[in-house]
Write a protein that holds these residues in place. Structure first.
Motif, mmCIF file in Angstrom:
data_model
loop_
_atom_site.group_PDB
_atom_site.id
_atom_site.type_symbol
_atom_site.label_atom_id
_atom_site.label_comp_id
_atom_site.label_asym_id
_atom_site.label_seq_id
_atom_site.Cartn_x
_atom_site.Cartn_y
_atom_site.Cartn_z
ATOM 1 N N VAL A 136 0.863 -1.178 0.000
ATOM 2 C CA VAL A 136 0.000 0.000 0.000
ATOM 3 C C VAL A 136 0.901 1.230 0.000
ATOM 4 N N VAL A 137 0.820 2.037 -1.047
ATOM 5 C CA VAL A 137 1.609 3.263 -1.130
ATOM 6 C C VAL A 137 0.735 4.424 -0.671
ATOM 7 N N MET A 138 1.169 5.118 0.371
ATOM 8 C CA MET A 138 0.366 6.165 0.996
ATOM 9 C C MET A 138 1.177 7.457 1.111
ATOM 10 N N PRO A 139 0.962 8.411 0.194
ATOM 11 C CA PRO A 139 1.643 9.705 0.309
ATOM 12 C C PRO A 139 1.111 10.495 1.500
ATOM 13 N N THR A 140 1.979 11.227 2.168
ATOM 14 C CA THR A 140 1.550 12.045 3.300
ATOM 15 C C THR A 140 2.196 13.426 3.250
ATOM 16 N N VAL A 171 4.983 7.582 1.957
ATOM 17 C CA VAL A 171 5.856 8.480 1.199
ATOM 18 C C VAL A 171 5.625 9.889 1.738
ATOM 19 N N ASP A 172 6.545 10.354 2.562
ATOM 20 C CA ASP A 172 6.334 11.641 3.231
ATOM 21 C C ASP A 172 7.181 12.742 2.600
ATOM 22 N N ASP A 173 6.526 13.861 2.295
ATOM 23 C CA ASP A 173 7.197 15.001 1.648
ATOM 24 C C ASP A 173 7.658 16.030 2.687
ATOM 25 N N LEU A 184 1.174 15.292 -5.407
ATOM 26 C CA LEU A 184 0.696 13.933 -5.132
ATOM 27 C C LEU A 184 1.182 12.933 -6.171
ATOM 28 N N GLY A 185 1.141 13.336 -7.442
ATOM 29 C CA GLY A 185 1.560 12.423 -8.505
ATOM 30 C C GLY A 185 3.003 12.011 -8.386
ATOM 31 N N ARG A 186 3.878 12.968 -8.088
ATOM 32 C CA ARG A 186 5.297 12.667 -7.932
ATOM 33 C C ARG A 186 5.523 11.726 -6.745
ATOM 34 N N ALA A 187 4.790 11.966 -5.670
ATOM 35 C CA ALA A 187 4.932 11.107 -4.491
ATOM 36 C C ALA A 187 4.473 9.685 -4.801
ATOM 37 N N TYR A 188 3.344 9.551 -5.483
ATOM 38 C CA TYR A 188 2.857 8.217 -5.839
ATOM 39 C C TYR A 188 3.839 7.502 -6.768
ATOM 40 N N ALA A 189 4.335 8.211 -7.771
ATOM 41 C CA ALA A 189 5.255 7.584 -8.721
ATOM 42 C C ALA A 189 6.503 7.070 -8.014
ATOM 43 N N ALA A 190 7.045 7.864 -7.086
ATOM 44 C CA ALA A 190 8.235 7.441 -6.341
ATOM 45 C C ALA A 190 7.941 6.228 -5.480
ATOM 46 N N GLY A 191 6.807 6.255 -4.790
ATOM 47 C CA GLY A 191 6.449 5.141 -3.924
ATOM 48 C C GLY A 191 6.140 3.873 -4.679
ATOM 49 N N MET A 192 5.437 3.985 -5.790
ATOM 50 C CA MET A 192 5.095 2.811 -6.586
ATOM 51 C C MET A 192 6.334 2.184 -7.208
ATOM 52 N N ALA A 193 7.258 3.025 -7.668
ATOM 53 C CA ALA A 193 8.508 2.498 -8.212
ATOM 54 C C ALA A 193 9.301 1.756 -7.141
#
Length: 265
Positions: free
Chosen positions: A30-34, A61-63, A96-105
């Protein structure tokens, strides 16, 4: 053949379905940006860890959240263990998109067979995660969407008429421009098969904000991936603030046209 439509959870705390042991053990991240989600993360992490899915792993994935969400995530990762939870720290807020892409990769690189996008604000029903995985495994779909807009799906009563109308319009707008039949193309509760993500090439995805959801699904369709929608009840956040702003909205309006133009070349 599409799965039988199932009524959404009567409450957010509805009991999760039980999967066969080998399905439940499927490596699922589960990829969860925060970003400033300290008030929501503990409850989400505990609910996910309590699911009858021993193969589930949570990647936050915390920014660089000013409210200390990243440190709190590390605390919970230490409690649950590295095999169940990890944290990817990023230098700053890039969307959000950048965070998801990093986490999914990262999830794919670490061996996940399935990757689930999930918001940290409690809007996506945790109890639906096993069902999404079960539908994906039984149908072989590349993408399984937790959908607000198929039969049986619903929105929080906290949403006013204007907000509901705007959300439906955004889906119809993107779907019409791109010529897709996906009912919830803007939704963010999406389960991806690992090879579907590899086919999309995450590194080349352009969207920084919420339009990431549209671009990803459109790319999946263009690459022949099957998409199935499963009805969910979408809740409104109760803690914290939405990250939607004018720039994000403008990107969301422009992105379908950009994707359509590229598809003609």
């Amino acid at each position: 053949m599409p799965p039988k439509q199932i009524r959404p959870d009567a409450t957010p705390a509805a009991r999760a379905v039980a999967l066969p042991d080998d399905w439940a053990a499927t490596p699922l991240t589960v990829v969860m940006p925060t970003y400033n989600e300290a008030g929501n993360l503990p409850g989400m992490a505990e609910a996910l860890m309590a699911l009858p899915l021993p193969g589930l792993r949570l990647l936050v994935v915390d920014d660089s959240s000013p409210d200390g969400t990243g440190d709190l995530a590390e605390e919970y990762a230490g409690r649950f263990g590295a095999d169940r939870m990890a944290v990817l720290h990023r230098a700053g807020k890039e969307g959000l998109g950048r965070a998801y892409a990093a986490g999914m990769a990262r999830a794919v690189a670490d061996g996940a067979r399935y990757v689930l996008q999930m918001d940290a604000d409690g809007s996506h029903p945790v109890a639906k995660v096993p069902q999404l995985l079960g539908v994906a495994l039984s149908t072989g779909a590349g993408v399984t969407i937790g959908s607000r807009y198929v039969q049986g799906g619903s929105l929080s009563e906290a949403w006013g008429a204007h907000r509901k109308l705007l959300s439906r319009w955004a889906n119809a707008y993107a779907g019409t421009i791109l010529g897709t039949r996906v009912r919830d193309i803007t939704g963010g509760f999406n389960l991806w098969r690992e090879d579907a993500l590899r086919a999309i090439d995450l590194a080349s995805v352009d969207s920084a904000g919420y339009s990431f959801q549209v671009e990803m699904k459109y790319r999946a369709l263009r690459r022949g991936q099957g998409i199935i929608e499963v009805p969910i009840h979408f809740e409104d956040r109760t803690v914290g603030e939405s990250k939607m702003n004018l720039m994000v909205q403008l990107e969301s309006v422009a992105m379908p046209w950009r994707l359509r133009a590229r598809s003609r070349h």
